[in-house]
Design a protein around this motif. Structure first.
Motif, mmCIF file in Angstrom:
data_model
loop_
_atom_site.group_PDB
_atom_site.id
_atom_site.type_symbol
_atom_site.label_atom_id
_atom_site.label_comp_id
_atom_site.label_asym_id
_atom_site.label_seq_id
_atom_site.Cartn_x
_atom_site.Cartn_y
_atom_site.Cartn_z
ATOM 1 N N UNK A 15 28.250 0.208 -20.605
ATOM 2 C CA UNK A 15 28.877 -0.198 -19.343
ATOM 3 C C UNK A 15 29.076 -1.712 -19.316
ATOM 4 N N UNK A 16 28.075 -2.447 -19.792
ATOM 5 C CA UNK A 16 28.173 -3.913 -19.828
ATOM 6 C C UNK A 16 29.322 -4.355 -20.716
ATOM 7 N N UNK A 21 34.588 -6.794 -21.189
ATOM 8 C CA UNK A 21 35.932 -6.786 -21.773
ATOM 9 C C UNK A 21 36.989 -6.860 -20.680
ATOM 10 N N UNK A 22 36.730 -6.196 -19.571
ATOM 11 C CA UNK A 22 37.692 -6.167 -18.464
ATOM 12 C C UNK A 22 37.701 -7.455 -17.648
ATOM 13 N N UNK A 23 36.503 -8.033 -17.388
ATOM 14 C CA UNK A 23 36.410 -9.116 -16.409
ATOM 15 C C UNK A 23 35.748 -10.390 -16.898
ATOM 16 N N UNK A 27 32.036 -12.943 -14.403
ATOM 17 C CA UNK A 27 32.500 -12.148 -13.270
ATOM 18 C C UNK A 27 31.715 -10.859 -13.064
ATOM 19 N N UNK A 28 30.876 -10.503 -14.009
ATOM 20 C CA UNK A 28 30.127 -9.250 -13.942
ATOM 21 C C UNK A 28 28.730 -9.521 -13.393
#
Length: 68
Positions: A15-16, A21-23, A27-28
């Motif tokens: 999940x991390x 990769x997305x944000x 930002x996570x």
């Protein structure tokens, strides 16, 4: 560590990785990681102690043991 704990840790790492990769790492949040891996924030901290700990374990999983 019990077998179920290993599965939980892997789910948190996957999940991390996806979230980063997305944000991007900054930002996570740990809350984001917990929600994406369907565990509580306390479970994330129990396995990795901090957001940085999750990042380091994710990097280790990718570069040292690349079967993620």
């Amino acid at each position: 560590m019990q077998a179920n704990d290993v599965g939980t840790a892997d789910r948190i790492l996957r999940a991390t990785l996806q979230l980063m990769q997305e944000r991007g790492f900054k930002s996570v949040t740990v809350k984001d990681i917990a929600q994406a891996s369907e565990v509580s924030e306390m479970t994330v901290f129990r396995h990795f102690e901090s957001k940085r700990g999750v990042l380091e374990a994710t990097g280790e999983k990718i570069f040292i043991r690349p079967q993620l």
